[in-house]
Design an enzyme around this catalytic site. Structure first.
Site, short mmCIF file in Angstrom:
data_model
loop_
_atom_site.label_atom_id
_atom_site.label_comp_id
_atom_site.label_asym_id
_atom_site.label_seq_id
_atom_site.Cartn_x
_atom_site.Cartn_y
_atom_site.Cartn_z
N SER A 301 8.14 -0.41 0.42
CA SER A 301 7.67 -0.33 -0.97
C SER A 301 7.38 1.11 -1.33
O SER A 301 7.04 1.93 -0.46
CB SER A 301 6.39 -1.15 -1.14
OG SER A 301 5.32 -0.52 -0.47
N ASP A 302 7.51 1.43 -2.61
CA ASP A 302 6.92 2.69 -3.06
C ASP A 302 5.42 2.54 -2.90
O ASP A 302 4.88 1.44 -2.76
CB ASP A 302 7.32 3.01 -4.50
CG ASP A 302 7.11 4.50 -4.82
OD1 ASP A 302 6.39 5.18 -4.06
OD2 ASP A 302 7.67 4.99 -5.82
N TRP A 303 4.74 3.65 -2.92
CA TRP A 303 3.31 3.68 -2.54
C TRP A 303 2.45 2.91 -3.56
O TRP A 303 2.24 3.36 -4.68
CB TRP A 303 2.87 5.12 -2.42
CG TRP A 303 3.03 5.71 -1.04
CD1 TRP A 303 2.07 6.41 -0.36
CD2 TRP A 303 4.16 5.64 -0.16
NE1 TRP A 303 2.55 6.77 0.88
CE2 TRP A 303 3.81 6.32 1.04
CE3 TRP A 303 5.42 5.06 -0.24
CZ2 TRP A 303 4.69 6.44 2.12
CZ3 TRP A 303 6.30 5.18 0.84
CH2 TRP A 303 5.93 5.85 1.99
#
Ligand code: NOJ
Length: 816
Positions: A301-303
């Site tokens: 996932s992106d952060w």
């Protein structure tokens, strides 16, 4: 489309394979609570904004060359406890931007994930390379590979197994998007090649590449949800609503190249896609990426982009980064949606352990494939000191950082960066051979982008004074030095004993009669350095140069009839001064990285003959562009941030061509100090003279990149280029295709489908061969859910930009 046709399409659509989910190759368990969903209401042709459900998540098989690594991963998996497996899938606070836990008893050191696409950001003694948009402007496959390899070497030497790049989302739907400069070009073909070459370079250096941000991440505004003080979402993230054909032909296209190149990881994006969070969008992750494209690595996932546990896991997400729930997932406080929660889910039967096993295998296989289990350097302790994302105070455990501190990993990369940046510069205007400079004796330098950086070497704001070599956010770099244009020009001009004067205050220049600024005589040349900032988290407010740059040029040209403008920019700038007769040359340098001044001087003085070409279109007016980001809504519904990609395939030059709009400088354009022509006719030959080309690809088992038949070269187009000028230079012949009339409506008039770059001496001719693969001459048939070659004549153009087409030939692919 007529309603009769729509009705016909509907009745066919209920049988299409992606609706029934039969063609994804997934053999995962269906005992984990999810059933196939028949999303009939979302398949009405022409409708989008809903995302069909595609379950289960396809299992990795290691196909495409990772079989041996998968076997090692499997042997490792057999030794892991349930908790170890669950923890394997989540981030933890630690020395790097992303960290997974070591398993000491099995000799696994944990993974260190570091930004980003142009430098190892959280590190000292490392290099800052040209940005994505810059290197894309080189149109040079070898340089793109070389840059990726050199970056990979630096990441490895600093102990980072995973590089969070390259970027093909944003692709460049709108020039206003804040992160276009991290990516490559507003064209899927050029971006696809750049992804492939970057990934091969990074991974050949032994580091895992991460293709990001998947998918539809075309704006920064409202990329994340809005929360109120209680942490309740008041507005969901913007939803990129993209139809099936556009996804395939534009936004997914470069990710297909990435998967084909063997990319280790894909980062799902913050935005929603067709109404569903990108990181829990089963159609995008299970369906397109792992199914249709046969992706064998892991989706991270992106952060803070993970918004659920089991729903995301079942929708294909394999790793939750950074692994925290604090501050809505952006702080890695160790409380993850994954980790311990997945142990619980397996124990209570909510999650089948086979899915967790697959997540672990997908993460471990590239690790073994790239030999990261052998002699991989430990994390440089100085990275931990510089890491503001999870500073030591947030760590939940001790990370034994025993390796050498502050390793200098820069090697000879400064020289490579200088060459790469110089080869990427785009000469937009050059009247009366103003360039290259001919040993001028008196040089006047103007503009706040000329001088030294005045705000530190880790800029995250649009600072007023100083050269701009990189943008802001996670895609930035930490400079160890930066050669400003002023410094480089002074050094170079000293060889000619030239007088160099400087005015670096834009406000002063723009508001003053420059002739009063105590310049005794008109200089031989006035060099104006302008800049344009862009950063993660914000879209650009304007396409103009910053800091009143247009008025700076006006002012200087009122005095100096040989004014040369150099821009250091994130991307598109409207250049209203381009028609000004006293502006004799314009050079777009983009974000060059640390060797800014040296690379610019190499081109200005002709040590390097410019050969960069625009990876986007410069319009005559900002209002000429379509598809701006959605920057405001005036309703209060939680779902109301919607961005409809109604322009479909018409982005950048595809739009300007379709609507016959004049532009300032078109996609693919860029001057040289010499000139080139195409001589003779272009020819086409079938790659396999004995086989008739079928409209549909053979239905072969999917490998990374999708159906291998799509990558088969079907035709070779040959042309001959001549250098008819007087200097040696590099040329970029480009191939554009006009699809036959039988192709469905909305097909752009021309699409880039080939390019090459090479050097030619004066009078010399060189042949160029473009390989047309099946995908290149197909459109995505939304009914058949298949790439299809249309009936009728293609026109194949070869030229030197999207509007400088020098030769054409027709091709009937199906009867050739
Ligand atoms: C968010 C950015 O979107 C992503 O590109 C980056 O890799 C992570 N933050 C980590 O910094």
């Amino acid at each position: 489309m007529s309603s009769a046709l729509l009705g016909l399409t509907l009745s066919i659509l209920v049988q299409v394979p992606w609706v029934s989910g039969q063609n994804f190759g997934g053999s995962g368990s269906t005992t984990d609570g999810f059933s196939w969903v028949q999303p009939l209401n979302t398949t009405i042709l022409g409708q989008y904004g809903h995302s069909p459900a595609v379950y289960p998540a396809p299992l990795t098989t290691g196909k495409g060359g990772w079989e041996e690594a998968l076997a090692k991963a499997n042997a490792f998996l057999m030794q892991m406890t349930l908790d170890e497996k669950a923890n394997f899938t989540t981030g933890q606070p630690g020395p790097c931007v992303g960290n997974t836990l070591p398993i000491e008893r099995l000799g696994f050191p944990g993974l260190c994930l570091q930004d980003g696409p142009l430098a190892i950001r959280v590190a000292d003694y490392s290099s800052v390379f040209p940005a994505g948009v810059t290197i894309a402007s080189s149109w040079d496959r070898n340089l793109i590979y070389e840059r990726g390899f050199a970056m990979g070497q630096e990441f490895r030497a600093k102990g980072a197994q995973v590089l969070l790049g390259p970027v093909s989302g944003p692709l460049g739907r709108s020039g206003y998007a804040g992160r276009n400069w991290e990516g490559f070009a507003a064209d899927p073909y050029l971006t696809g090649v750049a992804m492939e070459k970057s990934i091969l370079g990074i991974q050949d250096a032994g580091v895992q590449a991460t293709a990001k941000h998947y998918i539809g991440n075309e704006q920064e505004t409202q990329r994340n949800p809005t929360y109120n003080d209680e942490g309740i979402i008041t507005f969901e993230a913007v939803s990129a609503n993209i139809d099936d054909r556009t996804i395939h032909e534009l936004y997914l296209w470069p990710f297909a190249n990435a998967v084909r190149a063997g990319v280790s990881s894909v980062m799902c994006s913050y935005n929603r896609l067709n109404g569903s969070q990108a990181c829990q969008n089963s159609k995008a992750q299970n369906g397109l990426l792992k199914g249709e494209l046969g992706f064998q690595g892991y989706i991270q996932s992106d952060w803070g982009g993970t918004h659920s546990g089991i729903a995301s896991v079942k929708s294909g997400l394999d790793m939750d980064m950074p692994g925290g729930l604090g501050n809505y997932g952006l702080i890695n406080d160790g409380h993850s949606y994954f980790g311990g929660n997945l142990s619980i889910a397996v124990n209570n039967g909510t999650l089948n352990e086979s899915r967790l096993d697959d997540m672990v295998l997908r993460i471990l296989t590239p690790y073994f494939f790239l030999g990261q289990d052998k002699d991989f350097p430990s994390v440089d302790p100085s990275c931990a000191d510089l890491n503001t994302f999870s500073p030591r105070s947030t760590w939940l455990r001790e990370w034994n950082l025993t390796g050498e501190r502050s390793r200098d990993v820069r090697a000879n990369h400064g020289a490579l960066i200088r060459k790469q940046a110089a080869s990427s510069m785009v000469l937009l205007k050059n009247e009366g051979n103003a360039l290259p400079l001919k040993a001028p004796k008196s040089i006047a330098i103007f503009g706040n982008a000329a001088g030294d950086d005045t705000q530190g070497f880790y800029n995250q704001v649009n600072f007023e004074y100083g050269s701009l070599s990189v943008g802001g956010g996670s895609g930035t770099g930490r400079l160890t030095y930066m050669v400003s244009p002023l410094e480089a020009i002074k050094t170079r001009a000293a060889k000619d004993n030239a007088l160099v004067q400087q005015w670096l205050n834009n406000t002063l220049i723009a508001t003053t009669d420059v002739s009063t600024l105590s310049i005794p005589d008109t200089p031989d040349v006035c060099l104006v350095f302008l800049k344009t900032w862009a950063e993660e988290g914000a879209d650009r407010a304007s396409l103009d140069v910053d800091w009143d740059g247009n008025n700076v040029v006006e002012s200087v040209t009122g005095f100096c009839n040989n004014t040369i403008v150099v821009t250091q920019s994130s991307g598109i700038n409207i250049l209203p001064f381009a028609d000004n007769a006293n502006v004799t040359a314009i050079l777009a340098a983009h974000y060059t990285g640390q060797e800014a001044g040296n690379s610019i001087v190499d081109v200005l003085y002709g040590d390097v003959n410019p050969s960069g070409k625009l990876p986007y279109t410069i319009a005559l007016d900002s209002n000429d562009y379509n598809a701006p980001p959605t920057t405001a809504i005036n309703t209060t519904g939680i779902e109301d941030w919607q961005s409809w990609f109604d322009e479909k395939l018409e982005i950048d030059y595809r739009y300007f061509d379709a609507h016959n709009i004049s532009v300032r400088y078109e996609f693919g354009y860029g001057l040289s100090y010499t000139t080139f022509a195409i001589t003779g006719n272009i020819t086409i030959k079938a790659a396999n003279a004995n086989a008739r080309v079928t409209a549909l690809p053979e239905d072969l088992p999917v490998v990374p990149g999708g159906n291998p038949a799509l990558w088969e070269t079907l035709f070779e187009v040959c042309a001959t280029v001549i250098n008819n000028g007087s200097t040696t230079g590099e040329t970029v012949p480009q191939l554009y295709l006009t699809f036959p009339n039988s192709t469905p409506a909305g097909t752009p008039p021309k699409q880039l489908r080939g390019f090459d770059k090479f050097s030619v001496t004066p009078g010399q001719t060189r042949d160029v061969t473009f390989a047309l693969q099946r995908r290149d001459i197909s459109y995505w048939d939304v009914v058949l859910q298949q790439w299809r070659i249309p009936e009728g004549d293609f026109t194949v153009f070869v030229g030197f930009s999207s509007r400088d087409l020098r030769a054409a030939v027709t091709l009937n692919a199906l009867s050739a």
